[in-house]
Design a protein around this motif. Structure first.
Motif, PDB file in Angstrom:
ATOM      1  N   VAL A   1      -8.454  -1.796   5.381  1.00  0.00           N
ATOM      2  CA  VAL A   1      -9.497  -2.744   5.766  1.00  0.00           C
ATOM      3  C   VAL A   1     -10.614  -2.634   4.745  1.00  0.00           C
ATOM      4  O   VAL A   1     -11.144  -1.547   4.499  1.00  0.00           O
TER       5      VAL A   1
ATOM      6  N   GLU B   1      -4.966 -10.535   3.481  1.00  0.00           N
ATOM      7  CA  GLU B   1      -5.460 -11.425   4.530  1.00  0.00           C
ATOM      8  C   GLU B   1      -6.977 -11.499   4.411  1.00  0.00           C
ATOM      9  O   GLU B   1      -7.630 -10.479   4.196  1.00  0.00           O
TER      10      GLU B   1
ATOM     11  N   GLN C   1      -2.287   0.197   5.765  1.00  0.00           N
ATOM     12  CA  GLN C   1      -3.212  -0.846   6.196  1.00  0.00           C
ATOM     13  C   GLN C   1      -4.608  -0.483   5.708  1.00  0.00           C
ATOM     14  O   GLN C   1      -5.177   0.521   6.144  1.00  0.00           O
TER      15      GLN C   1
ATOM     16  N   PRO D   1      -8.887 -11.391   9.352  1.00  0.00           N
ATOM     17  CA  PRO D   1      -9.726 -10.213   9.610  1.00  0.00           C
ATOM     18  C   PRO D   1     -11.213 -10.539   9.736  1.00  0.00           C
ATOM     19  O   PRO D   1     -11.947  -9.826  10.412  1.00  0.00           O
TER      20      PRO D   1
ATOM     21  N   LEU E   1      -9.467  -4.176  14.104  1.00  0.00           N
ATOM     22  CA  LEU E   1      -9.029  -3.864  12.738  1.00  0.00           C
ATOM     23  C   LEU E   1      -9.086  -2.368  12.466  1.00  0.00           C
ATOM     24  O   LEU E   1      -8.173  -1.793  11.873  1.00  0.00           O
TER      25      LEU E   1
ATOM     26  N   ARG F   1     -12.467  -8.176   5.255  1.00  0.00           N
ATOM     27  CA  ARG F   1     -13.310  -8.687   6.344  1.00  0.00           C
ATOM     28  C   ARG F   1     -14.719  -8.924   5.834  1.00  0.00           C
ATOM     29  O   ARG F   1     -15.429  -8.004   5.462  1.00  0.00           O
TER      30      ARG F   1
ATOM     31  N   ARG G   1      -1.201  -3.262   2.630  1.00  0.00           N
ATOM     32  CA  ARG G   1      -1.618  -4.524   3.249  1.00  0.00           C
ATOM     33  C   ARG G   1      -3.135  -4.514   3.287  1.00  0.00           C
ATOM     34  O   ARG G   1      -3.749  -3.593   3.835  1.00  0.00           O
ATOM     35  N   TRP G   2      -3.754  -5.509   2.661  1.00  0.00           N
ATOM     36  CA  TRP G   2      -5.207  -5.596   2.526  1.00  0.00           C
ATOM     37  C   TRP G   2      -5.775  -6.555   3.558  1.00  0.00           C
ATOM     38  O   TRP G   2      -5.345  -7.694   3.655  1.00  0.00           O
ATOM     39  N   TRP G   3      -6.742  -6.091   4.324  1.00  0.00           N
ATOM     40  CA  TRP G   3      -7.441  -6.886   5.321  1.00  0.00           C
ATOM     41  C   TRP G   3      -8.898  -6.978   4.870  1.00  0.00           C
ATOM     42  O   TRP G   3      -9.669  -6.037   5.072  1.00  0.00           O
TER      43      TRP G   3
END
Length: 86
Positions: free
Chosen positions: A8, A58, A6, A62, A70, A35, A31-33
């Motif tokens: 962020v 995403e 994960q 986010p 997050l 923000r 998995r890219w968040w």
């Protein structure tokens, strides 16, 4: 998803092309968040379109979610100019 890292991406300003290319070229299993800072969301829709159809990126969720939430699930925090530090 089980086994995914994960990441962020905490943006202080607009995302640079280097960061976007890094996400595009990253190997599977991440998995890219992404923000966006609440005051700098001008390119949010452009970034959403760029990664449309990818299940591993995403953007809107986010940006709306709690930053602390997050960070609690992040394996890695990537930032360019954000005040987010661990």
């Amino acid at each position: 998803r089980p086994g995914e890292r994960q990441v962020v991406v905490a943006l202080g300003l607009e995302p640079t092309e280097d960061v976007l290319e890094l996400i595009e070229s990253a190997p599977p299993g991440i998995r890219w968040w992404i923000r966006f800072h609440p005051r700098f969301t001008e390119s949010l829709e452009r970034v959403q379109r760029r990664f449309a159809g990818r299940g591993d990126v995403e953007v809107e969720l986010p940006t709306r979610a709690s930053l602390y939430g997050l960070l609690s699930v992040a394996d890695v925090v990537l930032t360019e100019g954000s005040g987010v530090t661990l």
